[in-house]
Design an enzyme around this catalytic site. Structure first.
Site, PDB file in Angstrom:
ATOM      1  N   GLU A   3      -0.926   8.694   2.944  1.00  0.00           N
ATOM      2  CA  GLU A   3       0.338   8.623   2.213  1.00  0.00           C
ATOM      3  C   GLU A   3       0.399   9.853   1.307  1.00  0.00           C
ATOM      4  OE1 GLU A   3       1.941   5.133   0.581  1.00  0.00           O
ATOM      5  OE2 GLU A   3       1.059   3.781   2.042  1.00  0.00           O
ATOM      6  N   ARG A 123      -5.176   9.935  16.535  1.00  0.00           N
ATOM      7  CA  ARG A 123      -4.082   9.161  17.126  1.00  0.00           C
ATOM      8  C   ARG A 123      -2.915  10.021  17.591  1.00  0.00           C
ATOM      9  NH1 ARG A 123      -3.071   3.868  13.588  1.00  0.00           N
ATOM     10  NH2 ARG A 123      -1.584   3.548  15.274  1.00  0.00           N
ATOM     11  N   ARG A 251       8.456  -3.359   7.712  1.00  0.00           N
ATOM     12  CA  ARG A 251       7.025  -3.248   7.412  1.00  0.00           C
ATOM     13  C   ARG A 251       6.509  -4.520   6.752  1.00  0.00           C
ATOM     14  NH1 ARG A 251       5.119   1.910   7.264  1.00  0.00           N
ATOM     15  NH2 ARG A 251       3.123   0.832   7.426  1.00  0.00           N
TER      16      ARG A 251
END
Ligand SMILES: [Zn+2]
Length: 261
Positions: A3, A123, A251
């Site tokens: 983040e 990823r 979310r």
């Protein structure tokens, strides 16, 4: 997942170690990782023989100013990490599964002095772009003023958490930081944004600032008080009331059933 706090740590590393070094080679082995029309040939031409003159950040977007006047944008995605001369930015615990596998180096540079910079991303959800449109992002969360937050919330009837996570309105706040800030501000994440009164907006503004400062000092966005209680049946760390687990803004959202209103 990186983040804004993790991206800021990467920016500090780039600022300290990647500037003013001539770029001798560009490694772009994964064309899929280059976005918005960028190709391996174009990124090589843009960077070869140049150097970086500044390392900036807007929200979760890393921005490297190039001596030619171009700007290189780096997105860390869900698992990306920046390495300079093999030194990685960020908490090793957060990236425990992120071992040093060169196959995960999606983009990189060799400097004329022999050092390297890599973007490692198991990823493959990060990205590299040239001259990104920085204005598609809202004001950076670290620089968000109270009047700006008041205006942003007042314009939307969407849930306050969804508005906070919308990068075009406020850049940098992700799922964990939003839940933590709303918990600290005692505001229900499902409330329509435009129903917050002046006192509540002020409280939320202070809570965003505190969350960034306190979690930044602790070592990252995963170190929040509420974050530790994300799990079935765990109580609010402030008052012991049952936590609610809902989906808001797409979310998974945790909040207190008692003190967040
Ligand atoms: Zn509570």
């Amino acid at each position: 997942m990186p983040e804004i706090l993790e991206v800021e740590t990467a920016r500090v590393l780039l600022d300290a170690r990647a500037l003013d070094r001539e770029i001798a080679r560009v490694h772009a082995p994964d064309a899929w990782f280059l976005k918005r029309g960028l190709t391996p040939t174009r990124v090589r031409a843009a960077l070869h023989g140049q150097s970086f003159t500044g390392a900036r950040r807007r929200g979760k977007l890393l921005l490297l100013d190039v001596s030619s006047g171009a700007v290189l944008g780096l997105h860390l995605g869900m698992s990306g990490r920046v390495l300079v001369d093999d030194e990685a930015a960020g908490d090793p615990l957060l990236y425990a599964s992120n071992r040093a596998d060169p196959a995960w180096h999606r983009f990189g540079l060799t400097f004329a002095d022999g050092g390297t910079m890599f973007l490692r991303d198991p990823r493959r959800l990060g990205a590299v772009e040239l001259d990104p449109d920085e204005d598609r992002l809202g004001p950076d969360a670290f620089a968000l003023t109270l009047p700006a937050l008041r205006e942003i919330l007042g314009r939307s009837r969407a849930p306050v958490k969804a508005v906070m996570m919308d990068q075009s309105r406020i850049a940098g706040l992700g799922n964990l930081l939003c839940d933590e800030a709303l918990w600290r501000a005692s505001i229900d994440p499902a409330r329509a944004a435009d129903t917050l009164d002046g006192v509540e907006v002020r409280r939320l503004h202070g809570a965003i600032r505190d969350t960034l400062r306190i979690l930044g000092r602790r070592g990252g966005s995963h170190t929040g008080d509420l974050t530790a209680q994300r799990g079935p049946g765990l109580p609010c760390p402030r008052d012991g009331a049952p936590l609610l687990r809902r989906t808001i803004g797409g979310r998974t959202t945790y909040s207190c059933s008692r003190h967040q209103r």
